[in-house]
Write a protein that holds these residues in place. Structure first.
Motif, PDB file in Angstrom:
ATOM      1  N   TYR A 132       0.869  -1.180   0.000  1.00  0.00           N
ATOM      2  CA  TYR A 132       0.000   0.000   0.000  1.00  0.00           C
ATOM      3  C   TYR A 132       0.900   1.223   0.000  1.00  0.00           C
ATOM      4  O   TYR A 132       1.838   1.299   0.778  1.00  0.00           O
ATOM      5  CB  TYR A 132      -0.890   0.011   1.234  1.00  0.00           C
TER       6      TYR A 132
ATOM      7  N   HIS B 111      -8.125   0.729   5.417  1.00  0.00           N
ATOM      8  CA  HIS B 111      -7.688  -0.668   5.272  1.00  0.00           C
ATOM      9  C   HIS B 111      -7.373  -1.236   6.630  1.00  0.00           C
ATOM     10  O   HIS B 111      -7.005  -0.504   7.549  1.00  0.00           O
ATOM     11  CB  HIS B 111      -6.410  -0.756   4.422  1.00  0.00           C
TER      12      HIS B 111
ATOM     13  N   ARG C 115      -9.202   5.045   0.919  1.00  0.00           N
ATOM     14  CA  ARG C 115     -10.002   4.029   1.614  1.00  0.00           C
ATOM     15  C   ARG C 115      -9.354   3.640   2.928  1.00  0.00           C
ATOM     16  O   ARG C 115      -8.158   3.774   3.115  1.00  0.00           O
ATOM     17  CB  ARG C 115     -10.126   2.769   0.740  1.00  0.00           C
TER      18      ARG C 115
END
Ligand SMILES: Cc1cc2nc3c(=O)[nH]c(=O)nc-3n(C[C@H](O)[C@H](O)[C@H](O)COP(=O)(O)OP(=O)(O)OC[C@H]3O[C@@H](n4cnc5c(N)ncnc54)[C@H](O)[C@@H]3O)c2cc1C
Ligand SMILES: Cc1cc2nc3c(=O)[nH]c(=O)nc-3n(C[C@H](O)[C@H](O)[C@H](O)COP(=O)(O)OP(=O)(O)OC[C@H]3O[C@@H](n4cnc5c(N)ncnc54)[C@H](O)[C@@H]3O)c2cc1C
Lengths: 465, 371
Positions: A220, A246, A244
């Motif tokens: 990520y 996570h 988003r």
């Protein structure tokens, strides 16, 4: 009592390189390191690795074995397992050795204490199961121990190196959560052309990243708002990336966002320090030869500002030549001639360093805690809220805050909280870190039993006989 | 800057004086060259001790001890004070004889707060004391506080009443001009009707600015503190004839004193430790409390303290100038005196009256003709 020409604290690349030069020139040199084997951080156990295939850790690690051998054969006295807890600017060193307090004297002192990882006080950072990435590496190098299915979070070359080392050994990695902000890539672009002079180093870094990408590990990028999840121990990491939320489950969370010099020895000695705004840390003030504000005390390697292992070797050699000159063993002209190549290499490293420092500059969100409940001082369990309250009661100086709240009074002697406290006070006072300052530190640098210190006088008397 | 009273020194004496004066309605400025509590007042052993005081000091110290019991509420801030019996251990019969002689003297003077205990009671109170010790002297009013907190508590309370505390300001010179004192600081100038010298280890220099000479010296008593350990000693521990002194705090850490001195470098605000002497303190502590042998020392430090030749402070008016007062030279036991000293000085400054006999503390008590 016998006095050594030079005492070196730290047998990493800097200390070993310096010791070799000094011993070769016939100086009486002693090297103390608390570790049982020479090598320092990067070359930890490089000469006798417990791993079946240490070559997988990479060529840099393997190169350490050669330096260690040269050091061990140099004629320098190596006191392995000697933990220095008091360094006097008079040239006296007190250290723990085989359960006793020992004392030695030297004309010149060279500190090569290396670096430590910058703490990352995100919510949950003190839960069991959260460690630094460097700890992952220490376990790997010293004991061949690994943590399966761990998540690695943060940024910087060392983080990527450790992830790559894990992958090469076939250890499963849950995810790499990279916090390097997008903006840093833009900021670093102008520094790129000059950094390209160190194309070898750059290539090394890129190939690590490529290796990780090729492995297919979940990665990520531009992650923010990190938070360790778990009540009694870590069960995973929560963060935001690409717009988003996570969550990655893992029993072990390894954090890392760069290293900072080990300050405690130089601080306790009262050497002059300054704030390095590029690396966002304090560093001891030294001249081109590593000489500090106390002329017979020099500092080399990462301990005098982060330069990496190659730089540490060169800095160690330069400091050694200057010490030989100060001891009257070589002329000034000789010194200047002998250090020329290393000084050139050191300045050639600078543009690359600046590029790396800019790209992986520790962000404020990770350097300073955000929630009132987050611990700043682990030893004395002081939270951000506790410190804020102390500040509001008038403790504007790190030492006043320490006296009022106990933050920094525990056994780590502020190693964990020191930079955070400087950073917080700078923010609250709206002043520079330089104006805020740092803790006043004192010996001992480690816990000492009454028994051990109590035997100090007796050891002395025996030595005098 | 202008105020009724300018106090030089932001230690516990300066802050307590500021508190009592401001409460009486005086306008007060405290100037402190470093930060409040930076020196002796913030780094001392926190001993709030009445036991074993010099006769001359007992009345003041007793009054102070009473003030400590309610200080947190009075100031509205936490000083960390805990009442805790202090035990001075008698290691042999000679110590006991010393204690008995003192007891007789104390009783003659009407003081009954010290009590001799026998070996059985000593062991009851301190189960880990080495078996050879024969008894001791105790005082139940005694206790300890957290030095920096206590000093801050006085500062905060003084500020609540309007006192101004200016940190990072060094007073370099004083002049009496007409009815006013003019003070030259490194940053600002000050004007006040009255000055109070609470400058700790630097007080002889300030006394000189006022016009008084004083045979003050300074030294650096040392302390060590251990990491937390299981609770083993409730009382604060001292000894009649040995350099033994420690207390275990609520958090389990043990603070070891004993009076050993390091090296004082007051010009540079620095002290150095004498490790051989600290090693001796370790041996003494472990000798009388074997349980301490494996205790781990976490930190060691020293503070700059002012000493008078007779180990008694100077408290009272200047002799060579008007509207100037001194309070310094506490000789390693002034923390406990802070509360009462502040009150005494406030009384002197505002009314010239004081309920204590201050003649043992006159600044000129060492002045005599030398041929
Ligand atoms: C955890 C960690 C892991 C790292 N891993 C890598 C890596 O894999 N690859 C890489 O390129 N770089 C790595 N680095 C960066 C690396 O530390 C440096 O580039 C390089 O090792 C610096 O060399 P040095 O000689 O300055 O210090 P170091 O190699 O750190 O050596 C310092 C030595 O001083 C000793 N010491 C310190 N204080 C005392 C004391 N009071 N008494 C006795 N001994 C003392 C320590 O035991 C240590 O052996 C790592 C850094 C850290 C903090
Ligand atoms: C290690 C140690 C242990 C001790 N243990 C105990 C104990 O257990 N119990 C006890 O009762 N006592 C103890 N004491 C003694 C006690 O700490 C002192 O007597 C007391 O704190 C003195 O308070 P003070 O305000 O006079 O001095 P300080 O706290 O020294 O304050 C004086 C202040 O004046 C400032 N100053 C000086 N000159 C100037 C100037 N020209 N301009 C502006 N500011 C100036 C200084 O910076 C300093 O902060 C101990 C002392 C030490 C050092």
């Amino acid at each position: 009592m016998k006095a050594f020409d030079c005492a070196i604290v730290g047998a990493g690349p800097a200390g070993m390189s310096a010791a070799i030069e000094l011993a070769q020139a016939g100086a009486d040199v002693v090297v103390l390191d608390r570790a049982d084997r020479a090598g320092g951080q990067i070359y930890r156990s490089a000469a006798d690795s417990p791993l079946p295939d240490a070559a997988r850790l990479g060529p840099d690690y393997a190169a350490g074995a050669d330096l260690i051998t040269r050091f061990e054969q140099s004629g320098a006295t190596h006191l392995a397992g000697a933990d220095a807890w008091h360094l006097g600017d008079d040239g006296r060193i007190l250290f723990s050795y085989q359960g006793e307090t020992r004392e030695l004297h030297c004309r010149e002192m060279l500190l090569c204490p290396g670096a430590m990882e910058r703490p990352m006080p995100i919510p949950g950072w003190t839960l069991p199961g959260v460690m630094t990435a460097g700890a992952a590496q220490v376990m790997l190098k010293s004991d061949a121990v690994v943590a399966d299915g761990a998540v690695f979070a943060g940024s910087g070359p060392l983080l990527y190196l450790i992830v790559a080392q894990y992958l090469r050994l076939g250890v499963q990695v849950a995810a790499l959560v990279d916090t390097t902000p997008r903006q840093h890539f833009f900021d670093a672009v102008p520094l790129m052309p000059r950094a390209l002079q160190q194309v070898g180093n750059l290539r090394k870094g890129l190939s690590l990243l490529r290796e990780i990408r090729a492995s297919g590990v979940a990665t990520y990028r531009y992650a923010e708002k990190l938070e360790v999840i778990g009540n009694d121990r870590a069960t995973g990491l929560r963060f935001a990336a690409s717009g988003r939320q996570h969550e990655v489950s893992a029993d072990t969370v390894f954090l890392h966002h760069g290293v900072q010099p080990n300050l405690n020895m130089s601080r306790a000695m009262g050497l002059a320090h300054h704030w390095n705004s590029g690396q966002m840390c304090w560093q001891v003030t030294v001249d081109a030869f590593g000489q500090s504000s106390v002329p017979h005390v020099s500092v080399g390697g990462d301990g005098a500002g982060i330069i990496g292992a190659d730089g540490a070797r060169a800095a160690g050699r330069v400091a050694a030549q200057n010490i030989l000159f100060r001891l009257g063993r070589i002329s000034k002209a000789d010194r200047n001639q002998r250090v020329r190549a290393d000084l050139n290499d050191l300045s050639a490293l600078k543009p690359f360093r600046r590029f790396i420092d800019c790209l992986y500059r520790p962000t404020e969100a990770l350097r300073l805690p955000r929630d009132a409940e987050t611990l700043v001082c682990r030893c004395e369990e002081q939270t951000l809220g506790d410190l804020r309250k102390g500040f509001e009661q008038g403790a504007r100086d790190p030492n006043a805050l320490k006296s009022l709240t106990r933050c920094g009074m525990g056994p780590c002697q502020g190693r964990q909280c020191g930079h955070v406290v400087t950073g917080l006070l700078a923010q609250w006072r709206a002043e520079s870190p330089e104006e805020v300052g740092y803790y006043r530190l004192r010996s001992p640098q480690r816990l000492l039993t009454l028994d051990e210190l109590g035997r100090y006088g007796t050891v002395q008397a025996e030595a005098a006989k | 800057m202008k105020a009724d009273v300018l106090i030089i020194g932001g230690g516990i004496q300066g802050c307590a004086t500021a508190y009592h004066l401001a409460r009486k309605g005086a306008s007060v400025i405290v100037v402190e060259k470093d930060y409040s509590g930076r020196h002796a007042s913030g780094v001392n052993a926190g001993g709030v001790r009445l036991l074993g005081r010099d006769m001359a000091e007992v009345p003041l110290s007793k009054a102070s001890m009473e003030m400590w019991q309610t200080l947190d509420e009075d100031l509205g801030h936490d000083t960390g004070f805990r009442r805790q019996t202090l035990v001075n251990i008698a290691v042999d019969e000679m110590d006991l004889a010393t204690a008995q002689a003192r007891e007789a003297k104390m009783h003659d003077a009407g003081f009954t707060h010290e009590r001799i205990i026998d070996q059985v009671e000593l062991r009851e109170r301190l189960p880990h004391v080495s078996p050879g010790c024969v008894g001791g002297v105790i005082s139940d009013l005694d206790g300890y506080a957290i030095p920096f907190k206590a000093t801050s508590a006085f500062r905060l309370a003084a500020e609540n009443y309007g006192a101004q505390v200016i940190e990072g300001e060094d007073i370099l010179g004083l002049r009496r001009v007409g009815d006013a004192w003019l003070a030259q600081g490194a940053r600002h100038r000050y004007e006040a009707e009255t000055v109070v010298n609470c400058a700790g280890a630097w007080a002889d220099k300030v006394a000189l600015m006022i016009g008084d000479n004083v045979p003050l010296s300074h030294a650096a008593p040392m302390l060590m503190i251990t990491a937390r350990m299981p609770h083993f000693a409730k009382p604060v521990v001292g000894a009649i004839s040995r350099q033994l002194s420690f207390k275990q705090f609520e958090n389990g850490t043990v603070l070891i004193g004993g009076g050993a001195k390091g090296f004082a470098d007051r010009a540079n605000n620095r002290t150095r430790l004498d490790y051989a002497k600290l090693a001796a303190a370790c041996r003494t502590t472990a000798e009388f409390f074997p349980i301490m042998r494996k205790a781990s020392i976490n930190r060691m430090w020293a503070g700059l303290e002012a000493y008078m030749p007779d180990n008694l402070p100077v408290i009272g008016p200047a002799v060579n100038a008007s509207r100037a007062f001194h309070a310094f030279g506490f000789s390693a036991h002034g923390f406990q005196m802070g509360p009462v000293v502040g009150q005494v000085l406030a009384d002197l400054v505002t009314g010239g009256q004081c309920r204590f006999n201050l003649s043992p503390f006159r600044i000129d008590r060492f002045d005599r003709k030398v041929l």
